[in-house]
Design an enzyme around this catalytic site. Sequence first.
Site, PDB file in Angstrom:
ATOM      1  N   ASP A  22      -1.856   8.619  -1.292  1.00 13.87           N
ATOM      2  CA  ASP A  22      -0.165   8.186  -1.484  1.00 13.87           C
ATOM      3  C   ASP A  22       0.706   9.156  -1.276  1.00 13.87           C
ATOM      4  OD1 ASP A  22      -0.646   8.213  -4.261  1.00 13.87           O
ATOM      5  OD2 ASP A  22       1.168   6.955  -4.098  1.00 13.87           O
TER       6      ASP A  22
ATOM      7  N   ASP B 239      -0.959  13.155  -5.351  1.00 16.06           N
ATOM      8  CA  ASP B 239      -2.274  13.180  -5.767  1.00 16.06           C
ATOM      9  C   ASP B 239      -3.612  12.808  -4.926  1.00 16.06           C
ATOM     10  OD1 ASP B 239      -1.608  10.621  -5.152  1.00 16.06           O
ATOM     11  OD2 ASP B 239      -1.264   9.876  -7.115  1.00 16.06           O
TER      12      ASP B 239
ATOM     13  N   TYR C   8       2.252   2.005 -11.930  1.00 18.56           N
ATOM     14  CA  TYR C   8       2.224   3.059 -10.568  1.00 18.56           C
ATOM     15  C   TYR C   8       2.909   2.456  -9.382  1.00 18.56           C
ATOM     16  CZ  TYR C   8      -1.590   4.952 -13.435  1.00 18.56           C
ATOM     17  OH  TYR C   8      -1.877   5.554 -14.676  1.00 18.56           O
TER      18      TYR C   8
ATOM     19  N   GLU D  70       7.899  14.948  -5.956  1.00 19.22           N
ATOM     20  CA  GLU D  70       6.566  14.479  -5.333  1.00 19.22           C
ATOM     21  C   GLU D  70       6.810  13.643  -3.915  1.00 19.22           C
ATOM     22  OE1 GLU D  70       2.581  12.238  -6.516  1.00 19.22           O
ATOM     23  OE2 GLU D  70       4.492  11.981  -7.452  1.00 19.22           O
TER      24      GLU D  70
END
Length: 526
Positions: A98, A101, A249, A492
Site C-alpha cells: 500500500d 511498507d 492505520y 511516504e
Amino acid sequence: MGATSRGCCCRFVVLPVVLVLIAGVILFFIKNKVHPSAVPTPSSNDVDKYGTALSASLQFLQIQKAGKLVNNQISWRGDSALNDGKDAGLDLSKGLYDAGDHMKFGFPMAFTATVLSWTILEYRSTLSGNGKLDLAVDGLRWITDYLVTAHSADNVLCIQVGDPKVDHLCWDRPETMTEARPLLFINNTSPGSDVAGETAAALAAASLVFKSSDPTYSSTLLTHAQQLFEFADNYTAIYSVTFPNLASYYNSTDYEDELLWAAAWLYQATGDMKYLRYATDNGQKFRGYGDPTYFSWDDKRAGTQVLLSRVHFFSSGSIPNDVNTVLDSYRSAAERVMCVLVPGSPISTSDRTKGGLIWIQEWNSLQHSVGGSFLAALYSTYMATTQTTSISCNGKTFAAADLRNFAKSQVDYILGNNPTKMSYLVGYGSMYPQRIHHRGASIPADQSPSCSDYTWLNSPNRNPNVAVGALVGGPFLNETYNDSRENALQGEPTTTSCALFTGLLSGMLSSSTADHSTRTLIGVEW
C-alpha cells in the site's frame, strides 16, 4: 428631448455594432468548432509535461507489485510475498503493497482499483494515445486478480495480509522479508461493510474495463461485485470497529458512503435500476448529498455525487422521475463540492497554502488536492460534453474552464510550481525528494538486511533506487518539506494518491470531450 434624441441615436448606432460582434463570436465558434462551455485544449508544453508525469505515475504501480512478477521492468524489484495466503489454501501473492511498507491493506487497495478503473473508462483514448493504456490495465488487473481470490467464499473476504504492528517495526526488502504474514478476514460474525462495499465498487468498475477485451473475466468480476455488495448491505459494520487495532492505520469513519458508491458503480456496470434506486432511496439517510466533503479512500461521497451526476448529465430522459429528482440532488451536491474547490467562489475553501494548494491535514497532505482535482477535471468534462455553460455558486457562475484551471493549478503546484520549486513526484523534474520513506527504494538490491536492521532507514544518503512515480505525502501548511527517510508524515507515497494523480493527469491530457464524443454515456455503456 435632447437626452431622448441622444438615447435614440445611440440605440440605432450601437445595435449594428453589437450584431456584428455577436456574429463574429458565432463565426469564431463555428469556424473553430468550439462551444462556449468547452474547456481549454492542453498546450504542447502541457502535453509533454503531463505525459511525462503520467508515465512516471503509472510506473509506481509496477514498483508496488507483490508476487511473481511478469515482464518486470524495475531493475531493483523482484518476486516477493509468494507464500501469501498459503496457510488458508489461497494464492494471495499478487496485489500491491500500500505504501512504503509491505502491508496489503484491502480497503485502500480496492479504492486504488476503483479510481484506476474510472480513469481508464473515462480517458481510455487519452491513455491509448499516450501509449499508457496497457500499463494502466496491467496495474489494475494485478489488483483485481488479488481481490477476486480474497473473496474466497460467500460472505468472506480477506481484507489484510501481514501484521501492521510487526511489519512497521521492520526495514527490509520485500524480496527477502521473513516476518510472519497472517491473514485477516471479515465474515458474517466479524463484518466490515466499508471494505466489502469498496471491493464491490472496485470489481464492478473493473468489470466495465474488461467487458470488451475479456468478457469472461469481466463477468467473474461482476459476479463477485454483486455478491460482495449483498454481503456489505446485509451485515453492516465499520471494519475498524470490528477490528479496533486497525484504527491506527486505515481508520474508517463510516460505511454508508461505500454502500452508495458500490451501488452507483453496480448500476453503471449492470444497468439494473435496483442499484440506482438503492443509491437514491438511501441518499438522504446515508448523507449521500449533504454538506460538501473531500474525496479520499475513506470518504466516497463526493465521488458518488460526481458519478451519479454523470448519470444525470447523460440519461436523456430514460430515468424515472422520482429517481431523477434525487439524482438532481446528487448533482447539486457535486456542484457544491466544485464551488468549495474553485478559487473565487463565495463558498471557496480557505483550506489552502499561500501558494494555492488545497491542504487539509499534515499526513499525506496531497491526497485531498489530487482527489478534489480529479473530480473537478471529470466534472468539467461532463459539462463540456453536454454543453453545460456554467454552475452557480451562491449566485456567481463558473464555467467548465474554471474547474479545469483549478485542477491544472494543483497539478502544476505538485510538479514544481510551488515555493520550494521542487516536484513532489519522484523522478519528475530536476529536483524531487531523494530520501522517501520507502523500504525497497532505500535498500540496495544486492543487500538483504534483517527485519530489525535499520542501517538503511537511518542512512543520511540518498535512496539508491529511484521510486519513479511515487507521489510523496506533501508539504506542510507553511509549504516546507523535510526530505528525511524517517519523515513518513511527508515522505511516504501511497497507491491511493498514485491512482488519483494518474486519473488527474489523464484528465489534464484529455482534450475536453474527445474521450466522450464517440460513445453513449448511460447505464452500461462507456
